[in-house]
Design a protein around this motif. Structure first.
Motif, PDB file in Angstrom:
ATOM      1  N   ARG A 112      -1.784 -93.834  -5.542  1.00  0.00           N
ATOM      2  CA  ARG A 112      -2.752 -94.626  -4.736  1.00  0.00           C
ATOM      3  C   ARG A 112      -1.578 -96.443  -4.195  1.00  0.00           C
ATOM      4  NH1 ARG A 112      -3.468 -99.637  -7.728  1.00  0.00           N
ATOM      5  NH2 ARG A 112      -3.445 -97.644  -9.812  1.00  0.00           N
ATOM      6  N   LEU A 113      -0.585 -95.962  -5.344  1.00  0.00           N
ATOM      7  CA  LEU A 113       0.747 -96.990  -5.029  1.00  0.00           C
ATOM      8  C   LEU A 113       1.189 -96.544  -4.050  1.00  0.00           C
ATOM      9  CD1 LEU A 113       0.883 -97.892  -8.933  1.00  0.00           C
ATOM     10  CD2 LEU A 113       0.498 -99.573  -7.721  1.00  0.00           C
ATOM     11  N   GLU A 114       1.427 -95.310  -3.995  1.00  0.00           N
ATOM     12  CA  GLU A 114       2.858 -94.851  -2.792  1.00  0.00           C
ATOM     13  C   GLU A 114       1.638 -95.452  -1.156  1.00  0.00           C
ATOM     14  OE1 GLU A 114       4.248 -91.414  -1.432  1.00  0.00           O
ATOM     15  OE2 GLU A 114       4.451 -91.054  -2.894  1.00  0.00           O
ATOM     16  N   GLN A 115       0.615 -94.899  -0.859  1.00  0.00           N
ATOM     17  CA  GLN A 115       0.203 -95.604   0.015  1.00  0.00           C
ATOM     18  C   GLN A 115      -0.134 -97.163  -0.064  1.00  0.00           C
ATOM     19  OE1 GLN A 115      -0.955 -92.879   2.409  1.00  0.00           O
ATOM     20  NE2 GLN A 115       0.303 -91.420   1.231  1.00  0.00           N
ATOM     21  N   ALA A 116       0.102 -97.856  -1.185  1.00  0.00           N
ATOM     22  CA  ALA A 116      -0.233 -99.283  -0.503  1.00  0.00           C
ATOM     23  C   ALA A 116       1.230 -99.618   0.049  1.00  0.00           C
ATOM     24  CB  ALA A 116       0.189-100.000  -1.994  1.00  0.00           C
ATOM     25  N   ALA A 117       2.291 -98.892  -0.474  1.00  0.00           N
ATOM     26  CA  ALA A 117       3.633 -99.329  -0.375  1.00  0.00           C
ATOM     27  C   ALA A 117       3.919 -98.884   1.188  1.00  0.00           C
ATOM     28  CB  ALA A 117       4.445 -98.947  -1.411  1.00  0.00           C
ATOM     29  N   ILE A 118       3.678 -97.457   1.445  1.00  0.00           N
ATOM     30  CA  ILE A 118       4.027 -97.169   2.905  1.00  0.00           C
ATOM     31  C   ILE A 118       2.952 -97.728   3.685  1.00  0.00           C
ATOM     32  CG2 ILE A 118       3.200 -95.707   4.793  1.00  0.00           C
ATOM     33  CD1 ILE A 118       3.582 -93.210   2.147  1.00  0.00           C
ATOM     34  N   ALA A 119       2.571 -98.387   3.464  1.00  0.00           N
ATOM     35  CA  ALA A 119       1.121 -99.674   4.467  1.00  0.00           C
ATOM     36  C   ALA A 119       1.697-100.596   4.137  1.00  0.00           C
ATOM     37  CB  ALA A 119       0.076 -99.534   3.709  1.00  0.00           C
ATOM     38  N   GLU A 120       2.409-101.053   3.513  1.00  0.00           N
ATOM     39  CA  GLU A 120       3.338-102.126   3.151  1.00  0.00           C
ATOM     40  C   GLU A 120       4.289-102.616   3.964  1.00  0.00           C
ATOM     41  OE1 GLU A 120       4.622-106.486   2.372  1.00  0.00           O
ATOM     42  OE2 GLU A 120       2.515-105.501   2.234  1.00  0.00           O
ATOM     43  N   LEU A 121       5.165-101.034   4.084  1.00  0.00           N
ATOM     44  CA  LEU A 121       6.263-101.116   4.695  1.00  0.00           C
ATOM     45  C   LEU A 121       6.344-101.231   6.321  1.00  0.00           C
ATOM     46  CD1 LEU A 121       9.340-100.241   4.742  1.00  0.00           C
ATOM     47  CD2 LEU A 121       8.405 -98.049   4.720  1.00  0.00           C
ATOM     48  N   ALA A 122       5.350-100.634   6.938  1.00  0.00           N
ATOM     49  CA  ALA A 122       4.542-100.762   8.316  1.00  0.00           C
ATOM     50  C   ALA A 122       4.213-102.528   8.712  1.00  0.00           C
ATOM     51  CB  ALA A 122       3.275 -99.637   8.310  1.00  0.00           C
ATOM     52  N   ARG A 123       3.239-102.538   8.146  1.00  0.00           N
ATOM     53  CA  ARG A 123       3.991-104.835   7.385  1.00  0.00           C
ATOM     54  C   ARG A 123       4.603-104.863   7.939  1.00  0.00           C
ATOM     55  NH1 ARG A 123       3.585-109.184   5.664  1.00  0.00           N
ATOM     56  NH2 ARG A 123       3.940-108.475   4.045  1.00  0.00           N
ATOM     57  N   LEU A 124       5.526-104.884   7.178  1.00  0.00           N
ATOM     58  CA  LEU A 124       6.607-106.080   7.423  1.00  0.00           C
ATOM     59  C   LEU A 124       7.287-105.107   8.317  1.00  0.00           C
ATOM     60  CD1 LEU A 124       8.540-104.969   3.605  1.00  0.00           C
ATOM     61  CD2 LEU A 124       7.315-106.767   4.874  1.00  0.00           C
ATOM     62  N   ARG A 125       7.755-104.475   9.030  1.00  0.00           N
ATOM     63  CA  ARG A 125       8.264-103.465   9.862  1.00  0.00           C
ATOM     64  C   ARG A 125       7.858-104.289  11.584  1.00  0.00           C
ATOM     65  NH1 ARG A 125       8.950 -96.828   8.654  1.00  0.00           N
ATOM     66  NH2 ARG A 125      11.225 -96.677   8.135  1.00  0.00           N
ATOM     67  N   ALA A 126       6.764-104.013  11.161  1.00  0.00           N
ATOM     68  CA  ALA A 126       5.414-105.371  12.616  1.00  0.00           C
ATOM     69  C   ALA A 126       6.738-106.797  12.716  1.00  0.00           C
ATOM     70  CB  ALA A 126       4.671-105.085  12.055  1.00  0.00           C
ATOM     71  N   THR A 127       6.242-107.355  11.425  1.00  0.00           N
ATOM     72  CA  THR A 127       6.811-109.075  10.801  1.00  0.00           C
ATOM     73  C   THR A 127       8.043-109.022  11.317  1.00  0.00           C
ATOM     74  OG1 THR A 127       5.365-109.120   9.332  1.00  0.00           O
ATOM     75  CG2 THR A 127       6.938-110.420   9.315  1.00  0.00           C
ATOM     76  N   HIS A 128       9.263-107.686  10.962  1.00  0.00           N
ATOM     77  CA  HIS A 128      10.717-108.272  10.815  1.00  0.00           C
ATOM     78  C   HIS A 128      11.123-108.097  12.635  1.00  0.00           C
ATOM     79  CE1 HIS A 128      11.321-109.649   7.011  1.00  0.00           C
ATOM     80  NE2 HIS A 128      10.526-108.627   6.667  1.00  0.00           N
ATOM     81  N   GLY A 129      10.224-107.143  13.082  1.00  0.00           N
ATOM     82  CA  GLY A 129      10.781-106.296  14.618  1.00  0.00           C
ATOM     83  C   GLY A 129      11.797-105.098  14.018  1.00  0.00           C
ATOM     84  N   ALA A 130      12.443-104.906  15.209  1.00  0.00           N
ATOM     85  CA  ALA A 130      14.147-103.668  15.460  1.00  0.00           C
ATOM     86  C   ALA A 130      14.836-104.475  14.249  1.00  0.00           C
ATOM     87  CB  ALA A 130      14.729-103.167  16.263  1.00  0.00           C
ATOM     88  N   ALA A 131      15.684-105.430  14.639  1.00  0.00           N
ATOM     89  CA  ALA A 131      16.382-106.098  13.695  1.00  0.00           C
ATOM     90  C   ALA A 131      15.938-106.599  12.620  1.00  0.00           C
ATOM     91  CB  ALA A 131      16.698-107.390  14.995  1.00  0.00           C
ATOM     92  N   GLY A 132      14.925-106.941  11.709  1.00  0.00           N
ATOM     93  CA  GLY A 132      15.234-107.158  10.494  1.00  0.00           C
ATOM     94  C   GLY A 132      15.509-106.206   9.890  1.00  0.00           C
ATOM     95  N   ASP A 133      15.626-106.057   7.972  1.00  0.00           N
ATOM     96  CA  ASP A 133      15.145-104.741   6.726  1.00  0.00           C
ATOM     97  C   ASP A 133      13.732-105.484   6.765  1.00  0.00           C
ATOM     98  OD1 ASP A 133      15.684-103.490   5.156  1.00  0.00           O
ATOM     99  OD2 ASP A 133      17.850-104.431   4.598  1.00  0.00           O
TER     100      ASP A 133
END
Length: 252
Positions: free
Chosen positions: A113-134
C-alpha cells in the motif's frame, strides 16, 4: 527468502558491504543455527533466531534511531519431524503453494500500500516539476517519513528488525507436507513478473518456474525491466530490483 533493506539513509552502521547485506547475512546465520535440524516447534526456533540476531546487531552496529537501522522481509518454510510444513511471512516476499486443488498465495504486507502511494506521488511530482525538475528530492523525504512513522507500527507495515518488536506480527500457517506439491518462495523484485509486468498470474508463475527454470524467468524479468527503464509504462520506484526465488518440491 530474506530481502534486506537500509532505507533512504546515507550513513553506515555495520561492518558489512552494506547495512542491508550485513543484516541479511546475520539473519541468515541465526536462522541456520536454530533450524539446522527439523525443529519440533518452528515458531520458538524463529524466536530464538530473532533474539540471536538482536544480540549480534547490538555487538557490531553503531547507534542510530530505530527507523534508520537495517531491516528485512522474510518468507520461511520449515518442515518439522512430524511431517508438518510450517510457513512464516513478514514483509512483502511471496510464498506460492501448489497443491492438487491449485496454486494459492500465502502472506500479505502493508508495504504494498505504501509503495503504491509512493508511485502515485512520484507521478504527481513528475507532472508538477516537468522534465527539468528532480522529483526525488521531495520523494526521498516522503520515503524517510514512511520508515519513521510506519515501520513496525500499527497501521503501517511489519518487517524483521534488530531492535523493534516484530515476532508478534509474523503470519503463520501449517500444512501437512503430503498435501503440498511445490512451493515458490520469491522476493518482491522477482514477483514483479506478476504484480508489475502482468506476465503471469500466480499459478502461471509457479508453472513457468517448473517448466522453464528460475534462471530463464529472471532473464525475462531483466529484459522487461530494461525495455521500460524509465518506469513510465510499468510504474515502479526502481527500474530494477533485487530478484531472488527458490522453487521447492515437497516430499511429505
Amino acid at each position: 527468502m530474506i530481502d534486506g533493506t537500509k532505507g533512504p539513509f546515507d550513513h553506515r552502521l555495520t561492518p558489512g558491504l552494506s547495512d542491508a547485506t550485513w543484516y541479511a547475512e546475520a539473519l541468515n546465520a541465526a536462522l541456520h543455527t536454530y533450524f539446522a535440524a527439523p525443529p519440533a516447534e518452528p515458531l520458538p526456533s524463529l524466536s530464538r533466531a530473532a533474539a540471536e540476531l538482536s544480540r549480534t546487531y547490538l555487538r557490531n552496529a553503531r547507534e542510530a534511531p530505530a527507523h534508520e537501522q537495517p531491516s528485512a522481509c522474510l518468507a520461511l518454510a520449515a518442515l518439522d519431524a512430524a511431517g508438518m510444513l510450517h510457513l512464516f511471512n513478514i514483509g512483502d516476499c511471496r510464498i506460492l503453494i501448489e497443491q492438487a486443488s491449485g496454486v494459492r498465495p500465502f502472506g500479505s504486507s502493508g508495504i504494498e500500500r505504501l509503495e503504491q502511494a509512493a508511485i502515485a506521488e512520484l507521478a504527481r511530482l513528475r507532472a508538477t516539476h516537468g522534465a527539468a525538475g528532480d522529483p526525488w528530492i521531495e520523494l526521498r523525504a516522503t520515503l524517510r517519513r514512511n520508515f519513521e512513522t510506519a515501520m513496525n507500527r500499527p497501521g503501517g507495515y511489519w518487517v524483521t528488525h534488530p531492535t523493534l518488536p516484530w515476532l508478534h506480527q509474523v503470519q503463520t500457517a501449517s500444512l501437512a507436507a503430503g498435501t503440498v506439491d511445490h512451493l515458490l518462495i520469491a522476493s518482491d523484485g522477482f514477483f514483479r513478473l506478476v504484480n508489475v509486468f502482468g506476465a503471469y498470474d500466480e499459478a502461471g508463475l509457479i508453472w513457468a518456474a517448473r517448466a522453464r527454470g528460475l534462471a530463464a524467468l529472471c532473464a525475462e524479468l531483466r529484459s522487461r525491466e530494461a525495455e521500460d527503464d524509465t518506469c513510465r509504462r510499468y510504474p515502479r520506484l526502481k527500474a530494477s530490483d533485487d530478484a531472488s526465488a527458490v522453487l521447492v518440491r515437497v516430499r511429505g
